[in-house]
Motif scaffolding. Sequence first.
Motif, PDB file in Angstrom:
ATOM      1  N   SER A 137       0.846  -1.198   0.000  1.00  0.00           N
ATOM      2  CA  SER A 137       0.000   0.000   0.000  1.00  0.00           C
ATOM      3  C   SER A 137       0.877   1.242   0.000  1.00  0.00           C
ATOM      4  O   SER A 137       1.864   1.329   0.745  1.00  0.00           O
ATOM      5  CB  SER A 137      -0.920   0.011   1.220  1.00  0.00           C
ATOM      6  N   ASP A 138       0.501   2.189  -0.820  1.00  0.00           N
ATOM      7  CA  ASP A 138       1.230   3.451  -0.843  1.00  0.00           C
ATOM      8  C   ASP A 138       0.731   4.354   0.279  1.00  0.00           C
ATOM      9  O   ASP A 138      -0.163   3.984   1.052  1.00  0.00           O
ATOM     10  CB  ASP A 138       1.108   4.123  -2.213  1.00  0.00           C
ATOM     11  N   PHE A 139       1.271   5.522   0.367  1.00  0.00           N
ATOM     12  CA  PHE A 139       0.938   6.423   1.470  1.00  0.00           C
ATOM     13  C   PHE A 139      -0.534   6.839   1.419  1.00  0.00           C
ATOM     14  O   PHE A 139      -1.207   6.887   2.448  1.00  0.00           O
ATOM     15  CB  PHE A 139       1.851   7.651   1.415  1.00  0.00           C
ATOM     16  N   ALA A 140      -1.045   7.105   0.229  1.00  0.00           N
ATOM     17  CA  ALA A 140      -2.442   7.535   0.108  1.00  0.00           C
ATOM     18  C   ALA A 140      -3.392   6.406   0.537  1.00  0.00           C
ATOM     19  O   ALA A 140      -4.420   6.651   1.194  1.00  0.00           O
ATOM     20  CB  ALA A 140      -2.727   7.961  -1.326  1.00  0.00           C
ATOM     21  N   THR A 141      -3.048   5.178   0.191  1.00  0.00           N
ATOM     22  CA  THR A 141      -3.901   4.050   0.585  1.00  0.00           C
ATOM     23  C   THR A 141      -3.888   3.862   2.093  1.00  0.00           C
ATOM     24  O   THR A 141      -4.919   3.560   2.709  1.00  0.00           O
ATOM     25  CB  THR A 141      -3.425   2.769  -0.114  1.00  0.00           C
ATOM     26  N   LYS A 142      -2.751   4.037   2.703  1.00  0.00           N
ATOM     27  CA  LYS A 142      -2.665   3.880   4.157  1.00  0.00           C
ATOM     28  C   LYS A 142      -3.433   4.994   4.874  1.00  0.00           C
ATOM     29  O   LYS A 142      -4.098   4.735   5.888  1.00  0.00           O
ATOM     30  CB  LYS A 142      -1.202   3.887   4.580  1.00  0.00           C
ATOM     31  N   ILE A 143      -3.362   6.193   4.358  1.00  0.00           N
ATOM     32  CA  ILE A 143      -4.135   7.288   4.962  1.00  0.00           C
ATOM     33  C   ILE A 143      -5.636   7.008   4.832  1.00  0.00           C
ATOM     34  O   ILE A 143      -6.414   7.265   5.761  1.00  0.00           O
ATOM     35  CB  ILE A 143      -3.769   8.628   4.311  1.00  0.00           C
ATOM     36  N   GLN A 144      -6.041   6.457   3.693  1.00  0.00           N
ATOM     37  CA  GLN A 144      -7.457   6.091   3.531  1.00  0.00           C
ATOM     38  C   GLN A 144      -7.839   4.986   4.501  1.00  0.00           C
ATOM     39  O   GLN A 144      -8.963   4.942   5.012  1.00  0.00           O
ATOM     40  CB  GLN A 144      -7.708   5.657   2.085  1.00  0.00           C
ATOM     41  N   GLY A 145      -6.899   4.080   4.776  1.00  0.00           N
ATOM     42  CA  GLY A 145      -7.161   3.048   5.773  1.00  0.00           C
ATOM     43  C   GLY A 145      -7.372   3.641   7.156  1.00  0.00           C
ATOM     44  O   GLY A 145      -8.234   3.171   7.920  1.00  0.00           O
ATOM     45  N   PHE A 146      -6.601   4.681   7.521  1.00  0.00           N
ATOM     46  CA  PHE A 146      -6.820   5.372   8.796  1.00  0.00           C
ATOM     47  C   PHE A 146      -8.224   5.974   8.862  1.00  0.00           C
ATOM     48  O   PHE A 146      -8.908   5.891   9.892  1.00  0.00           O
ATOM     49  CB  PHE A 146      -5.765   6.476   8.985  1.00  0.00           C
ATOM     50  N   LYS A 147      -8.652   6.563   7.751  1.00  0.00           N
ATOM     51  CA  LYS A 147      -9.980   7.191   7.736  1.00  0.00           C
ATOM     52  C   LYS A 147     -11.095   6.137   7.834  1.00  0.00           C
ATOM     53  O   LYS A 147     -12.089   6.349   8.541  1.00  0.00           O
ATOM     54  CB  LYS A 147     -10.135   8.016   6.462  1.00  0.00           C
ATOM     55  N   ASP A 148     -10.930   5.040   7.124  1.00  0.00           N
ATOM     56  CA  ASP A 148     -11.945   3.973   7.188  1.00  0.00           C
ATOM     57  C   ASP A 148     -12.011   3.367   8.581  1.00  0.00           C
ATOM     58  O   ASP A 148     -13.104   3.063   9.095  1.00  0.00           O
ATOM     59  CB  ASP A 148     -11.630   2.897   6.150  1.00  0.00           C
ATOM     60  N   TYR A 149     -10.841   3.168   9.181  1.00  0.00           N
ATOM     61  CA  TYR A 149     -10.804   2.627  10.532  1.00  0.00           C
ATOM     62  C   TYR A 149     -11.475   3.593  11.504  1.00  0.00           C
ATOM     63  O   TYR A 149     -12.236   3.188  12.402  1.00  0.00           O
ATOM     64  CB  TYR A 149      -9.348   2.373  10.915  1.00  0.00           C
ATOM     65  N   ARG A 150     -11.212   4.870  11.345  1.00  0.00           N
ATOM     66  CA  ARG A 150     -11.840   5.879  12.209  1.00  0.00           C
ATOM     67  C   ARG A 150     -13.354   5.875  12.054  1.00  0.00           C
ATOM     68  O   ARG A 150     -14.091   5.892  13.052  1.00  0.00           O
ATOM     69  CB  ARG A 150     -11.267   7.259  11.832  1.00  0.00           C
ATOM     70  N   ASP A 151     -13.833   5.843  10.824  1.00  0.00           N
ATOM     71  CA  ASP A 151     -15.287   5.865  10.591  1.00  0.00           C
ATOM     72  C   ASP A 151     -15.962   4.621  11.172  1.00  0.00           C
ATOM     73  O   ASP A 151     -17.060   4.717  11.744  1.00  0.00           O
ATOM     74  CB  ASP A 151     -15.565   5.967   9.093  1.00  0.00           C
ATOM     75  N   ALA A 152     -15.323   3.456  11.024  1.00  0.00           N
ATOM     76  CA  ALA A 152     -15.914   2.227  11.558  1.00  0.00           C
ATOM     77  C   ALA A 152     -15.971   2.271  13.079  1.00  0.00           C
ATOM     78  O   ALA A 152     -16.977   1.866  13.686  1.00  0.00           O
ATOM     79  CB  ALA A 152     -15.109   1.015  11.083  1.00  0.00           C
ATOM     80  N   LEU A 153     -14.915   2.769  13.712  1.00  0.00           N
ATOM     81  CA  LEU A 153     -14.911   2.855  15.174  1.00  0.00           C
ATOM     82  C   LEU A 153     -15.974   3.827  15.679  1.00  0.00           C
ATOM     83  O   LEU A 153     -16.703   3.529  16.636  1.00  0.00           O
ATOM     84  CB  LEU A 153     -13.526   3.284  15.666  1.00  0.00           C
ATOM     85  N   LYS A 154     -16.076   4.982  15.052  1.00  0.00           N
ATOM     86  CA  LYS A 154     -17.073   5.966  15.489  1.00  0.00           C
ATOM     87  C   LYS A 154     -18.498   5.439  15.319  1.00  0.00           C
ATOM     88  O   LYS A 154     -19.346   5.614  16.205  1.00  0.00           O
ATOM     89  CB  LYS A 154     -16.890   7.270  14.714  1.00  0.00           C
ATOM     90  N   SER A 155     -18.760   4.797  14.202  1.00  0.00           N
ATOM     91  CA  SER A 155     -20.112   4.266  13.969  1.00  0.00           C
ATOM     92  C   SER A 155     -20.423   3.136  14.945  1.00  0.00           C
ATOM     93  O   SER A 155     -21.550   3.035  15.467  1.00  0.00           O
ATOM     94  CB  SER A 155     -20.237   3.761  12.529  1.00  0.00           C
ATOM     95  N   TRP A 156     -19.446   2.298  15.222  1.00  0.00           N
ATOM     96  CA  TRP A 156     -19.644   1.191  16.148  1.00  0.00           C
ATOM     97  C   TRP A 156     -19.914   1.699  17.557  1.00  0.00           C
ATOM     98  O   TRP A 156     -20.863   1.273  18.223  1.00  0.00           O
ATOM     99  CB  TRP A 156     -18.409   0.295  16.122  1.00  0.00           C
ATOM    100  N   MET A 157     -19.108   2.630  18.025  1.00  0.00           N
ATOM    101  CA  MET A 157     -19.299   3.164  19.375  1.00  0.00           C
ATOM    102  C   MET A 157     -20.614   3.944  19.480  1.00  0.00           C
ATOM    103  O   MET A 157     -21.266   3.927  20.528  1.00  0.00           O
ATOM    104  CB  MET A 157     -18.121   4.056  19.751  1.00  0.00           C
ATOM    105  N   ALA A 158     -21.023   4.608  18.394  1.00  0.00           N
ATOM    106  CA  ALA A 158     -22.288   5.345  18.410  1.00  0.00           C
ATOM    107  C   ALA A 158     -23.481   4.407  18.508  1.00  0.00           C
ATOM    108  O   ALA A 158     -24.503   4.744  19.137  1.00  0.00           O
ATOM    109  CB  ALA A 158     -22.398   6.214  17.160  1.00  0.00           C
TER     110      ALA A 158
END
Length: 289
Positions: A137-158
Amino acid sequence: MSPQTRRGRAVPPRHSSKSPSHGPADAGKKPVAAAEPTIASEGKSEAKSVHAHAATGLRHRGAPRVRRWTWLRNVYRYLGAYLPLFGAFMVILAVFWVYRSFVNPPPPEPQQLWTTIETKYAPKIDAARLKINAPTSDFATKIQGFKDYRDALKSWMAELDPITDWTIGAISTASADYITAGQDILQLEQYGNSEANILDTAATAKTEADLVNYTTQLAAANELFEGQWAAVGYDMGLKPVDQPTLALPPTPNPSTSPGASGSPGASAVPSATPTAAPTSAVSPSASPS
């Protein structure tokens, strides 16, 4: 009135026209009265035939046919009496099933509720981890992975936040500790939201060198979240989900960030100094000998 005139008129007596000489000629003929049986004799003969049949055990063929289908008529009679009751029972059962299944269903068990929510967001977290951990994964893909992980955690906790009582729908014979599970889920929400905030900040990095400031925080937050996740599964009596540790993208060492060419040389000098020290220590030991 004389006997001859009782019926209104006198009947002259009959005189036989046959002479006595004709008697022997008519002796071989049977009398007419003997050929025609009387009503009384017929009744006696029928009674004798009935008794004869009863004694021999023979029955008429018509009577058994009537008795043969008597049980079938009884079955029809009972069905006609109880079939409406059975139909009413089936209708009531169908209405109750629709009410309990769609109108007012019973609350799910805590294990079922937790598993339903967990399986909803665990695949999203796995996909985000794959983007972050993949070496290709390049840098842009890894940053997108951070965003996806963040969105999944926020939705799960909500989705977990409105559920305040995890004992609703619990079976009395269940071996799970739902009270402790509820407390651990509250702690899980805090850890998940904290990691989501760090991921949100790390997703703003412009280069891999900028991720150095978040490496330690993300590793610690992810370790806390995964440990609490496993604790909730243990409280629920479920097998904990085996999640790999979040691997951050490879980042340059802070000490080598000023220059790529000069930093390896600087790091090599300290490594050579310890190796030369043992050599100098050996030579003095050889000189006395």
